[in-house]
Design a protein around this motif. Structure first.
Motif, PDB file in Angstrom:
ATOM      1  N   HIS A   1       1.194  -2.423  22.612  1.00  0.00           N
ATOM      2  CA  HIS A   1       1.059  -3.739  21.993  1.00  0.00           C
ATOM      3  C   HIS A   1       2.331  -4.575  22.100  1.00  0.00           C
ATOM      4  O   HIS A   1       2.281  -5.784  21.978  1.00  0.00           O
ATOM      5  N   TYR A   2       3.452  -3.942  22.320  1.00  0.00           N
ATOM      6  CA  TYR A   2       4.714  -4.666  22.351  1.00  0.00           C
ATOM      7  C   TYR A   2       4.862  -5.513  23.608  1.00  0.00           C
ATOM      8  O   TYR A   2       5.709  -6.386  23.674  1.00  0.00           O
ATOM      9  N   TYR A   3       4.004  -5.299  24.629  1.00  0.00           N
ATOM     10  CA  TYR A   3       4.049  -6.142  25.824  1.00  0.00           C
ATOM     11  C   TYR A   3       3.294  -7.450  25.624  1.00  0.00           C
ATOM     12  O   TYR A   3       3.536  -8.422  26.307  1.00  0.00           O
ATOM     13  N   VAL A   4       2.355  -7.451  24.709  1.00  0.00           N
ATOM     14  CA  VAL A   4       1.574  -8.651  24.427  1.00  0.00           C
ATOM     15  C   VAL A   4       1.876  -9.060  22.989  1.00  0.00           C
ATOM     16  O   VAL A   4       1.538  -8.355  22.046  1.00  0.00           O
ATOM     17  N   ALA A   5       2.518 -10.217  22.839  1.00  0.00           N
ATOM     18  CA  ALA A   5       2.947 -10.655  21.512  1.00  0.00           C
ATOM     19  C   ALA A   5       1.770 -10.872  20.568  1.00  0.00           C
ATOM     20  O   ALA A   5       1.900 -10.702  19.357  1.00  0.00           O
ATOM     21  N   ALA A   6       0.618 -11.205  21.096  1.00  0.00           N
ATOM     22  CA  ALA A   6      -0.545 -11.466  20.253  1.00  0.00           C
ATOM     23  C   ALA A   6      -0.965 -10.223  19.478  1.00  0.00           C
ATOM     24  O   ALA A   6      -1.457 -10.319  18.349  1.00  0.00           O
ATOM     25  N   PHE A   7      -0.776  -9.058  20.070  1.00  0.00           N
ATOM     26  CA  PHE A   7      -1.167  -7.837  19.385  1.00  0.00           C
ATOM     27  C   PHE A   7      -0.251  -7.529  18.202  1.00  0.00           C
ATOM     28  O   PHE A   7      -0.633  -6.790  17.297  1.00  0.00           O
ATOM     29  N   GLY A   8       0.938  -8.084  18.187  1.00  0.00           N
ATOM     30  CA  GLY A   8       1.809  -7.953  17.026  1.00  0.00           C
ATOM     31  C   GLY A   8       1.195  -8.621  15.808  1.00  0.00           C
ATOM     32  O   GLY A   8       1.264  -8.091  14.690  1.00  0.00           O
ATOM     33  N   TRP A   9       0.564  -9.784  16.033  1.00  0.00           N
ATOM     34  CA  TRP A   9      -0.111 -10.485  14.938  1.00  0.00           C
ATOM     35  C   TRP A   9      -1.301  -9.664  14.426  1.00  0.00           C
ATOM     36  O   TRP A   9      -1.504  -9.522  13.227  1.00  0.00           O
ATOM     37  N   VAL A  10      -2.075  -9.129  15.342  1.00  0.00           N
ATOM     38  CA  VAL A  10      -3.231  -8.323  14.958  1.00  0.00           C
ATOM     39  C   VAL A  10      -2.774  -7.091  14.176  1.00  0.00           C
ATOM     40  O   VAL A  10      -3.372  -6.738  13.149  1.00  0.00           O
ATOM     41  N   LEU A  11      -1.733  -6.461  14.627  1.00  0.00           N
ATOM     42  CA  LEU A  11      -1.208  -5.283  13.943  1.00  0.00           C
ATOM     43  C   LEU A  11      -0.683  -5.648  12.554  1.00  0.00           C
ATOM     44  O   LEU A  11      -0.918  -4.923  11.583  1.00  0.00           O
ATOM     45  N   PHE A  12      -0.005  -6.783  12.442  1.00  0.00           N
ATOM     46  CA  PHE A  12       0.485  -7.237  11.138  1.00  0.00           C
ATOM     47  C   PHE A  12      -0.675  -7.466  10.174  1.00  0.00           C
ATOM     48  O   PHE A  12      -0.639  -6.995   9.024  1.00  0.00           O
ATOM     49  N   VAL A  13      -1.701  -8.190  10.620  1.00  0.00           N
ATOM     50  CA  VAL A  13      -2.845  -8.478   9.748  1.00  0.00           C
ATOM     51  C   VAL A  13      -3.538  -7.183   9.342  1.00  0.00           C
ATOM     52  O   VAL A  13      -3.873  -6.988   8.170  1.00  0.00           O
ATOM     53  N   ALA A  14      -3.724  -6.273  10.295  1.00  0.00           N
ATOM     54  CA  ALA A  14      -4.417  -5.023  10.002  1.00  0.00           C
ATOM     55  C   ALA A  14      -3.644  -4.185   8.986  1.00  0.00           C
ATOM     56  O   ALA A  14      -4.229  -3.676   8.014  1.00  0.00           O
ATOM     57  N   ILE A  15      -2.350  -4.041   9.179  1.00  0.00           N
ATOM     58  CA  ILE A  15      -1.549  -3.219   8.265  1.00  0.00           C
ATOM     59  C   ILE A  15      -1.401  -3.887   6.899  1.00  0.00           C
ATOM     60  O   ILE A  15      -1.566  -3.248   5.851  1.00  0.00           O
ATOM     61  N   PHE A  16      -1.109  -5.174   6.899  1.00  0.00           N
ATOM     62  CA  PHE A  16      -0.887  -5.910   5.653  1.00  0.00           C
ATOM     63  C   PHE A  16      -2.121  -5.853   4.759  1.00  0.00           C
ATOM     64  O   PHE A  16      -2.034  -5.490   3.581  1.00  0.00           O
ATOM     65  N   PHE A  17      -3.269  -6.182   5.308  1.00  0.00           N
ATOM     66  CA  PHE A  17      -4.469  -6.202   4.482  1.00  0.00           C
ATOM     67  C   PHE A  17      -5.000  -4.811   4.201  1.00  0.00           C
ATOM     68  O   PHE A  17      -5.662  -4.598   3.179  1.00  0.00           O
ATOM     69  N   TRP A  18      -4.712  -3.854   5.039  1.00  0.00           N
ATOM     70  CA  TRP A  18      -5.104  -2.486   4.727  1.00  0.00           C
ATOM     71  C   TRP A  18      -4.336  -1.995   3.502  1.00  0.00           C
ATOM     72  O   TRP A  18      -4.919  -1.398   2.595  1.00  0.00           O
ATOM     73  N   LEU A  19      -3.038  -2.255   3.474  1.00  0.00           N
ATOM     74  CA  LEU A  19      -2.228  -1.817   2.329  1.00  0.00           C
ATOM     75  C   LEU A  19      -2.637  -2.544   1.043  1.00  0.00           C
ATOM     76  O   LEU A  19      -2.763  -1.917  -0.015  1.00  0.00           O
ATOM     77  N   LEU A  20      -2.850  -3.856   1.134  1.00  0.00           N
ATOM     78  CA  LEU A  20      -3.253  -4.599  -0.062  1.00  0.00           C
ATOM     79  C   LEU A  20      -4.640  -4.189  -0.542  1.00  0.00           C
ATOM     80  O   LEU A  20      -4.885  -4.108  -1.749  1.00  0.00           O
ATOM     81  N   THR A  21      -5.538  -3.910   0.385  1.00  0.00           N
ATOM     82  CA  THR A  21      -6.874  -3.462  -0.002  1.00  0.00           C
ATOM     83  C   THR A  21      -6.809  -2.081  -0.644  1.00  0.00           C
ATOM     84  O   THR A  21      -7.550  -1.795  -1.592  1.00  0.00           O
ATOM     85  N   LEU A  22      -5.933  -1.229  -0.163  1.00  0.00           N
ATOM     86  CA  LEU A  22      -5.747   0.085  -0.776  1.00  0.00           C
ATOM     87  C   LEU A  22      -5.252  -0.058  -2.214  1.00  0.00           C
ATOM     88  O   LEU A  22      -5.761   0.605  -3.123  1.00  0.00           O
TER      89      LEU A  22
END
Length: 175
Positions: free
Chosen positions: A59-80
């Protein structure tokens, strides 16, 4: 003065019955079997899948996947955290927070940001780049991001109903 004892009733209660006892969170199994509880569990499972699939790619080669990873981790933790709060009924101990409105705003924000994450993830998937396995993981991440987005949309819908009061209208709200 003679009527005073007849008019007053004194009643004692145990600390457990009045809720004033020590801090003892009680699991609420009925929350996990309710529609909002099931949606939160679906969000946790599918969000973890999105997180794992994106983290397993380059994912580090495509900057867009950094955003997807941020959203996935951030909302996963908050939902937990939200799931734990409601499962253990800890939200009842924090009375100053307007929980129905807070949960509605949270789910709406998660829905909107997962829309952007899904679109970003799906637009960044290119056939045959960089390899077949990478393509499959990124395509699967897009699919599961779409499912998580739908789950957050459903949660936003039900939390809106909880916030506004299911079945209420303007006439009964003013009464």
């Amino acid at each position: 003065m003679a009527e005073f004892p007849a008019k007053v009733s004194t009643q004692t209660s145990t600390p457990e019955a009045s809720g004033g006892g020590g801090f003892c969170p009680r699991p609420d199994i009925s929350f996990l079997t309710s529609i909002p509880g099931i949606l939160i569990l679906v969000e946790l499972v599918l969000g973890l899948i999105v997180w794992a699939l994106i983290a397993d790619t380059r994912h580090y080669y495509v900057a867009a996947f950094g955003w997807v990873l941020f959203v996935a981790i951030f909302f996963w933790l908050l939902t937990l955290v939200l799931c734990i709060l409601f499962f253990l009924q800890l939200h009842k101990r924090i009375g100053f927070v307007p929980w129905p409105l807070t949960v509605f705003i949270y789910h709406t924000a998660a829905f909107i940001l997962y829309i952007t994450a899904f679109i970003t993830c799906a637009a960044s998937v290119r056939l045959g780049y960089p390899s077949g396995d990478e393509y499959n993981r990124r395509a699967a991440a897009s699919f599961f991001a779409c499912l998580v987005m739908i789950a957050y949309g459903g949660s936003a819908f039900f939390s809106f109903g909880d916030w506004r009061g299911a079945g209420s209208n303007a006439a009964s709200a003013q009464a």
